[in-house]
Design a protein around this motif. Structure first.
Motif, short mmCIF file in Angstrom:
data_model
loop_
_atom_site.label_atom_id
_atom_site.label_comp_id
_atom_site.label_asym_id
_atom_site.label_seq_id
_atom_site.Cartn_x
_atom_site.Cartn_y
_atom_site.Cartn_z
N LYS A 70 -8.30 -0.59 -14.81
CA LYS A 70 -9.27 -1.04 -13.28
C LYS A 70 -8.70 -2.71 -12.25
O LYS A 70 -8.01 -2.80 -11.61
N VAL A 74 -7.22 -2.92 -8.85
CA VAL A 74 -7.18 -3.65 -8.30
C VAL A 74 -6.75 -5.09 -7.77
O VAL A 74 -7.14 -5.94 -6.37
N HIS A 178 -9.88 -1.33 -0.82
CA HIS A 178 -9.45 -0.34 -2.18
C HIS A 178 -9.76 1.12 -1.89
O HIS A 178 -11.24 1.22 -1.78
N HIS A 181 -11.59 1.36 -5.84
CA HIS A 181 -12.73 0.59 -6.43
C HIS A 181 -13.25 -0.34 -5.41
O HIS A 181 -12.67 -0.76 -4.33
N LYS A 182 -14.63 -0.39 -5.42
CA LYS A 182 -15.93 -1.28 -4.68
C LYS A 182 -15.83 -2.55 -4.99
O LYS A 182 -16.35 -3.67 -4.27
N LEU A 184 -16.55 -4.87 -8.02
CA LEU A 184 -15.75 -5.85 -10.11
C LEU A 184 -17.08 -5.88 -10.38
O LEU A 184 -17.82 -6.71 -9.83
N ASP A 235 -16.62 -5.20 -16.13
CA ASP A 235 -14.84 -4.81 -15.72
C ASP A 235 -14.36 -6.42 -17.23
O ASP A 235 -13.50 -6.22 -17.68
#
Ligand code: COA
Length: 283
Positions: A70, A74, A178, A181-182, A184, A235
């Motif tokens: 991830k 991103v 993105h 993915h919205k 983090l 993450d």
């Protein structure tokens, strides 16, 4: 010379993007100063990424990757040329369970012990700038709240006393533009107290240096913090290079970030403090 003083900690100064560069920040600062003065408090500590005259301390952000795919997707980190995604995933993998016996979530009944542990630890560390907590602070800042603050204590299996604790908080960032993915999910290391050096446990020869043991205990505690953060679906795990953090950064695979955090004091003249002599965790 040691002195203890009531000051405020200012955090989260923020102006809406559309209202920036209109000198609203000084208005907000003046108003918060007025309100704080009403409590007869005339000093403050605050932090900023930008350089203002003149920081008390400058520290650096470090990041421990917990979700390589991830973070690379991103653009938070990149895939080094000499490796593959599979290798990168393996490199940052953490165990599925914590290691330390008695490691568990903090509860209300632990507050008094955590208070003593933390205040004694700071005194013992010979730091040059650190907070002195009250019982109210401990309850407010550390009692676990899902998606806000995560605190773990270590209950000694023999004595049932709390002899370590570690805490981190959740501060997610929006990922702009993105397709998948919205958000983090970032954990930030908060306060901790590792196990104390115990003469009975350590073999003497060649290991007389207490700091080696302190580093070892701190690494073990941080390892369990990383595992807990991964289990809670974070993450990335961020921290500053303050306190004893330099003792675990390399070994636990933290990477040096681009950002610095400057610490400032309002209305107080004070000499510079090295990050490892600073005990105040701020954003
Ligand atoms: C920090 C922030 C509030 C500044 O607002 P701005 O619209 O850029 O700046 P303004 O026009 O309102 O004010 C500019 C003045 O504020 C000062 N200033 C800017 N950031 C500051 C900070 N973090 N702390 C104290 N003063 C600050 C500037 O030095 C300038 O003063 P000067 O002309 O006397 O040097 C804004 O950029 C923001 O909301 N950023 C995102 C959140 C953030 O980074 N907060 C920092 C603390 S964690």
């Amino acid at each position: 010379m040691y002195s203890e003083q009531q000051i405020v900690e200012i955090n989260f100064l923020c102006v809406h993007k559309k209202l920036r560069q209109k000198r609203l920040a000084p208005v907000l600062i003046k108003e918060i100063t007025r309100r704080v003065n009403l409590f007869e408090i005339f000093q403050a500590v605050y932090t900023a990424g930008c350089y203002l005259p003149k920081p008390l301390c400058t520290s650096r952000y470090y990041h421990r990757n917990l979700n390589p795919k991830k973070l690379i997707d991103v653009g938070f980190s990149y895939l080094p040329r000499d490796t593959t995604m599979a290798r990168q995933i393996k490199n940052y993998q953490v165990p599925k369970e914590t290691f330390i016996k008695g490691f568990r979530k903090m509860e209300m009944k632990d507050c008094k012990q955590v208070l003593k542990l933390l205040n004694d630890y700071f005194k013992m560390k010979n730091l040059e700038f650190y907070p002195v907590f009250t019982l109210g602070d401990i309850k407010h800042w550390f009692l676990p709240i899902e998606n806000v603050v995560y605190t773990y204590v270590v209950e000694n299996p023999k004595t049932h006393l709390i002899d370590q604790f570690v805490s981190f908080y959740n501060l997610p960032s929006s990922i702009i533009k993105h397709p998948v993915h919205k958000i983090l999910n970032a954990a930030y290391l908060f306060y901790y107290v590792p196990k104390k050096f115990d003469e009975n446990e350590s073999p003497r020869e060649g290991e007389e240096d207490i700091s080696i043991w302190e580093g070892k205990y701190l690494k073990e505690l941080m390892k369990d913090a990383l595992i807990s953060a991964k289990l809670a679906d974070f993450d990335v795990f961020n921290c500053l290079d303050i306190l004893d953090n330099h003792l675990f950064l390399d070994e636990l695979k933290f990477g040096r970030g681009d950002g610095s955090l400057h610490y400032y004091m309002y209305n107080y003249r004070c000499r510079n403090v090295l990050p490892e002599k600073l005990g105040l965790v701020m954003l």
